[in-house]
Design a protein around this motif. Sequence first.
Motif, mmCIF file in Angstrom:
data_model
loop_
_atom_site.group_PDB
_atom_site.id
_atom_site.type_symbol
_atom_site.label_atom_id
_atom_site.label_comp_id
_atom_site.label_asym_id
_atom_site.label_seq_id
_atom_site.Cartn_x
_atom_site.Cartn_y
_atom_site.Cartn_z
ATOM 1 N N LEU A 18 0.849 -1.173 0.000
ATOM 2 C CA LEU A 18 0.000 0.000 0.000
ATOM 3 C C LEU A 18 0.883 1.220 0.000
ATOM 4 O O LEU A 18 1.838 1.330 0.746
ATOM 5 N N ASN A 41 0.693 6.930 0.750
ATOM 6 C CA ASN A 41 -0.508 7.696 1.062
ATOM 7 C C ASN A 41 -1.281 7.060 2.205
ATOM 8 O O ASN A 41 -2.084 7.717 2.853
ATOM 9 N N LEU A 42 -1.090 5.755 2.455
ATOM 10 C CA LEU A 42 -1.723 5.110 3.584
ATOM 11 C C LEU A 42 -0.917 5.431 4.824
ATOM 12 O O LEU A 42 0.290 5.327 4.837
ATOM 13 N N ASP A 69 -3.628 3.495 -5.904
ATOM 14 C CA ASP A 69 -3.374 3.354 -4.471
ATOM 15 C C ASP A 69 -4.675 3.338 -3.679
ATOM 16 O O ASP A 69 -4.821 2.578 -2.718
ATOM 17 N N PHE A 70 -5.640 4.161 -4.082
ATOM 18 C CA PHE A 70 -6.914 4.205 -3.368
ATOM 19 C C PHE A 70 -7.662 2.883 -3.516
ATOM 20 O O PHE A 70 -8.206 2.349 -2.541
ATOM 21 N N PHE A 122 -6.177 0.319 -1.324
ATOM 22 C CA PHE A 122 -6.592 0.582 0.058
ATOM 23 C C PHE A 122 -7.990 0.019 0.300
ATOM 24 O O PHE A 122 -8.247 -0.654 1.305
ATOM 25 N N PHE A 124 -6.509 6.538 4.150
ATOM 26 C CA PHE A 124 -5.945 6.941 2.869
ATOM 27 C C PHE A 124 -6.130 8.443 2.716
ATOM 28 O O PHE A 124 -7.218 8.970 2.952
#
Length: 666
Positions: free
Chosen positions: A67, A70-71, A188-189, A192, A202
């Motif tokens: 991940l 951004n997490l 990435d989202f 997540f 996130f």
Amino acid sequence: MEQESPSLECFITDHEGFHGTIKNSTKDFVVIEIDIHGRAVNRPLIPDDPTDLTCTEVRGSSLNKNLNANLRPENTASDEVAVGMTGLNDDDVLSQDCFDLRVILGSSANEALEQFTNRMLVCSGEQKNMEMSLGSFPDKHQRANVHRAVRHNFPFLMTVTNQEEIWVREDPGFKELSELVSEGEAEDFFRFIDAKAPGLAFTFLTDNSKEHRTRIHHFVSRRFGKLVETKSFTDQDGTAITVRLRERGRWPKKRTAADCEKQVDTYTAFTLRKENLETLEAISYMAAALGVIPSDFSYAGTKDKKGITYQSMTVKKISPQRLVELTPEFERRGMQLSRIIPASEPLRLGRLQGNHFDLVIRDVRPHGKCSSTDLETLVKEAVENVKAHGFVNYYGPQRFGNGQSIQTDQVGLALLKEDMNAAVRLFLSPDEGDDLHNKAKRHFLHTGNAKESLALMPACRARERLMLRALHRYGKGRQGCEQAWLSLPHATRLFYLHAYCSRLWNQAASYRLRALGPRPVQGDLVQAERLRHDPTPGATHTPQVHVVTSAEERDNVFSLDQVILPMPGNTVKYPENIVGEWYRDRLAQDGLGSSRFRIPSLKLNAPGSYRPLLAIPHNITYKVHEEPQVTEHLSPQRISLLTLSFDLDASCYATVFVREIMKCEP
């Protein structure tokens, strides 16, 4: 002192040494992990031993490290992750790269999926409703694993089950979000969302347009409102949107003990014996068979591929009985599981005292001419000498990609200088040979065409494919190169910084020994006590650092095995003598300063740490044997071999120890 290579130049001892070869077969290189209690992990299980029933430390959850940065934990103040120089093995920072679709789907289905995604990306907007069948999967655990792995590797795809058959097609939700944010953020989202990892949030990039933020809020609420909630927050950089998982169910204000017990994760601990397998390759096989994700496994450290290795592991959400049931399947893959017991917590990287090695060095012969009696004398002198004095605690050549045309520290230097384009070109530089991945790399360097190079790159080269895919989407300019690096896991990006710092440490160690000799002098950094176990392998921290005074040098207060050298970083103290000046000059020569170990655009930060100048082997035993060797058209000859057993602290390299004994590269 003898010069061997630009990085490994010095020897501590002055015996003659000998020639020989190691790792002729897997049975010649056996590694057994030593746990924090100082015991071999392959020892017989003792039911009444309380330390065998639980992992006694670790508070964090085993989250999927792929991940993106951004997490972040919800209470973390900064997006920048501070990671110390831990002296990990090369593969430690390359761990949770992706779910291995070659294992889960098989090579042919995986290759077909790669071709489908490439065709879909090339034909984006031209053909609609493209879909592909991955085949039938009767077992529901296997189906769940396929769904997770495909979405993890290709977040822009959606997977649908029809009876037992799984189909993939473009996810319209991903396409909608990628029109609001960058494709990298969208990927990435969606990872997540798919991971559903409790306790993580996130955060989208800062966005000062309220209208644009509102559109993102509405998209997330419409598509995932039952699963997550969104909230805007403002800090010194501007306003951004944070997404968090909703709590499951409605708990009463006071939870009962039974309620809390339902939320506790179950873990199973075991010892893994593997042969001719990388640690992460073994984990991929086990995860596919168990129907879990690779990040559900945790371990203290990775082990060599070419050899027989034993190491402790834990797996989440799997019972001991389930693990026992699948042991025959694992054995067919070159893995054996033992000491399978319940555990309360996962393992943590670095949670080991060291490793025990059983090596066979074959074709042992002197550097010059001497009798077999003289050979035994040479071996005894060499081993006893290193046993008494230790060896220079160099990082081994394998840390830098031994044999590769472009070594990992060169990529790390380009990243530290924030020359993203050079870093990408170095990363994609081919080695000698006509392998498919080298052909794909050459094509990119000659043409700059990421799309065509991606089509040539084999499916097994996951990192290269991620980077080429990002270059195809974002271009080859600075921003495109940044996105290419951000497409790789955070640990992978950090690995290259560590490689540069490791190379610099090796060179600093050689300079320190050549310039100042074999005893502590004024300005050296030392620790007053010998290293105790530290969860960060090979490192001590600032409060333990002491600068040797002139009086202490005169009185020989400290010994050479107490001297430590810094791994470069933002927070370390440098020696207060010519070695400190060497560090500053060497960094300046590379275009770096003490504050250049932070790369905000890649969310990388290296504070630095300390590593002992010498490593001391323990529990050494050895014996010289003779064995017959039959060669073609020649009569049998007898050759000498050396069996060698010893223990090393975590982060120390057996190959460097053997080099000191032999006085040559093994």
